[in-house]
Design a protein around this motif. Structure first.
Motif, mmCIF file in Angstrom:
data_model
loop_
_atom_site.group_PDB
_atom_site.id
_atom_site.type_symbol
_atom_site.label_atom_id
_atom_site.label_comp_id
_atom_site.label_asym_id
_atom_site.label_seq_id
_atom_site.Cartn_x
_atom_site.Cartn_y
_atom_site.Cartn_z
ATOM 1 N N ASP A 43 0.838 -1.204 0.000
ATOM 2 C CA ASP A 43 0.000 0.000 0.000
ATOM 3 C C ASP A 43 0.873 1.254 0.000
ATOM 4 O OD1 ASP A 43 -2.006 -1.856 0.317
ATOM 5 O OD2 ASP A 43 -2.840 -0.959 2.131
ATOM 6 N N ASP A 45 0.539 3.861 1.763
ATOM 7 C CA ASP A 45 0.837 4.329 3.109
ATOM 8 C C ASP A 45 1.647 3.313 3.924
ATOM 9 O OD1 ASP A 45 -1.207 2.498 3.498
ATOM 10 O OD2 ASP A 45 -2.419 3.807 4.755
ATOM 11 N N LYS A 46 2.090 2.272 3.256
ATOM 12 C CA LYS A 46 2.983 1.284 3.879
ATOM 13 C C LYS A 46 4.287 1.209 3.087
ATOM 14 C CE LYS A 46 -0.310 -1.404 6.385
ATOM 15 N NZ LYS A 46 -1.687 -1.337 6.152
ATOM 16 N N ASP A 47 4.740 2.380 2.635
ATOM 17 C CA ASP A 47 6.008 2.526 1.914
ATOM 18 C C ASP A 47 6.022 1.822 0.561
ATOM 19 O OD1 ASP A 47 7.143 4.090 3.979
ATOM 20 O OD2 ASP A 47 7.741 2.288 5.065
#
Length: 59
Positions: A43, A45-47
């Motif tokens: 994702d 927002d998960k790098d």
């Protein structure tokens, strides 16, 4: 064109996928986009961008 990489997660990005460029879908992308992707990362927002760049050895 051989050096072009595209990242996407929404349906507005689908026009870039399938153009002969390396296409990377974010983990949170729509299913239709993931189906056309050459690679699926985590994702956003998960790098996700960083993880994809690491995977391909760009960083």
């Amino acid at each position: 064109d051989d050096d072009i990489v595209v990242f996407g997660d929404g349906m507005n990005d689908i026009c870039m996928f399938g153009q002969g460029w390396l296409s990377i879908a974010m983990g949170n992308a729509r299913a239709a986009l993931k189906e056309k992707a050459d690679y699926i990362t985590t994702d956003v927002d998960k790098d996700g961008l960083w993880n994809a760049c690491r995977h391909f050895g760009w960083i």
